[in-house]
Design an enzyme around this catalytic site. Structure first.
Site, PDB file in Angstrom:
ATOM      1  N   ASP A  28       0.775  -1.311  -0.128  1.00 40.23           N
ATOM      2  CA  ASP A  28       0.070   0.111  -0.014  1.00 40.23           C
ATOM      3  C   ASP A  28       0.828   1.228   0.051  1.00 40.23           C
ATOM      4  O   ASP A  28       1.792   1.445   0.655  1.00 40.23           O
ATOM      5  CB  ASP A  28      -1.190   0.058   1.160  1.00 40.23           C
ATOM      6  CG  ASP A  28      -2.164   0.729   0.722  1.00 40.23           C
ATOM      7  OD1 ASP A  28      -3.050   0.344  -0.090  1.00 40.23           O
ATOM      8  OD2 ASP A  28      -2.421   2.053   1.490  1.00 40.23           O
TER       9      ASP A  28
ATOM     10  N   PHE B  77       2.712   6.935 -13.404  1.00 41.72           N
ATOM     11  CA  PHE B  77       1.161   7.025 -13.334  1.00 41.72           C
ATOM     12  C   PHE B  77       1.016   7.716 -11.830  1.00 41.72           C
ATOM     13  O   PHE B  77       1.946   8.330 -11.354  1.00 41.72           O
ATOM     14  CB  PHE B  77       1.016   5.329 -12.684  1.00 41.72           C
ATOM     15  CG  PHE B  77       1.163   4.833 -11.454  1.00 41.72           C
ATOM     16  CD1 PHE B  77       2.615   4.296 -11.409  1.00 41.72           C
ATOM     17  CD2 PHE B  77       0.476   4.757 -10.300  1.00 41.72           C
ATOM     18  CE1 PHE B  77       3.128   3.582 -10.566  1.00 41.72           C
ATOM     19  CE2 PHE B  77       0.849   4.214  -9.253  1.00 41.72           C
ATOM     20  CZ  PHE B  77       2.342   3.764  -9.343  1.00 41.72           C
TER      21      PHE B  77
END
Ligand code: ITT
Length: 197
Positions: free
Chosen positions: A76, A151
């Site tokens: 994460d 990204f």
């Protein structure tokens, strides 16, 4: 080690492959019944809490299947702005969708503090042993988006060690040498060489 990365983010898989495969591991996306699994993310728990939840869900999913016992990886990550403690952090992907990179730039400009860092928490487990690692990449937010590599926040993140370019401009070679993902994956690889905790 053959590592199955439980993520819906293809960019993360490619970056993990580039780091971990040079360290002697293989990385592929975890696919169950032809699908990338989707996990509940308790974002209020922060990156580590979300990663712990994702690994529990992933290990539960493969229990009793032919993948039981495989090394499963979860990660994460998010961007943290110095002007706003813990924000967007674990909410990074939602915030990006809601206000976009321009919205982030506006808030940073209003605050007068462009300091920022990417953080990542990764957990690897075969159901028996667990390895956990963290990676941080310090930098700042640019005045406008630059470059198209990567990204998420890459076009507006200027890493300290990148000579002034954004990750969007610096591209794969540099990002994979200095990013939070490089550090977190390198950390895991180092732990794999030592006894597990
Ligand atoms: P999984 O949870 O399925 O792994 P995800 O994309 O939802 O994939 P996260 O919940 O960890 O992943 O959210 C990560 C977000 O943080 C991501 O969507 C970007 O907005 C930001 N982020 C993290 N690392 C990044 C990076 O290297 N470059 C750009 N943005 C990044």
């Amino acid at each position: 080690m053959r590592i199955l990365f439980a993520t819906g983010n293809e960019n993360k898989i490619v970056e993990a492959q580039e780091v971990l495969e040079s360290l002697g591991h293989t990385v592929e996306g975890l696919v169950i019944d032809g699908q990338r699994p989707n996990f509940d993310e308790p974002k209020e728990l922060g990156l580590e809490g979300v990663a712990e939840s994702k690994i529990r869900q992933a290990l539960d999913l493969i229990k009793g299947s032919e993948l039981d016992g495989s090394a499963i990886l979860v990660e994460d990550s998010g961007i943290f702005l110095d002007a706003f403690p813990e924000w967007p952090g674990a909410q990074s992907s939602d915030v990006e969708k809601e206000i976009g990179l321009e919205g982030i730039i506006d808030r940073v400009k209003e605050s007068g503090n462009s300091g920022a860092e990417y953080r990542a928490v990764a957990i690897l487990s075969n159901g028996n042993q667990v390895w956990k690692s963290q990676g941080i990449c310090r930098g700042k937010i640019s005045d406008y988006p630059r470059g198209s590599y990567g990204f998420g926040y890459d076009p507006i993140f200027i890493p300290e060690e990148g000579g002034g370019g954004t990750f969007g401009e610096l591209g794969k070679e540099i990002k994979n040498q200095i990013s939070h993902r490089k550090k977190v994956m390198q950390g895991l690889s180092n732990l794999l060489k030592s006894p597990s905790r």
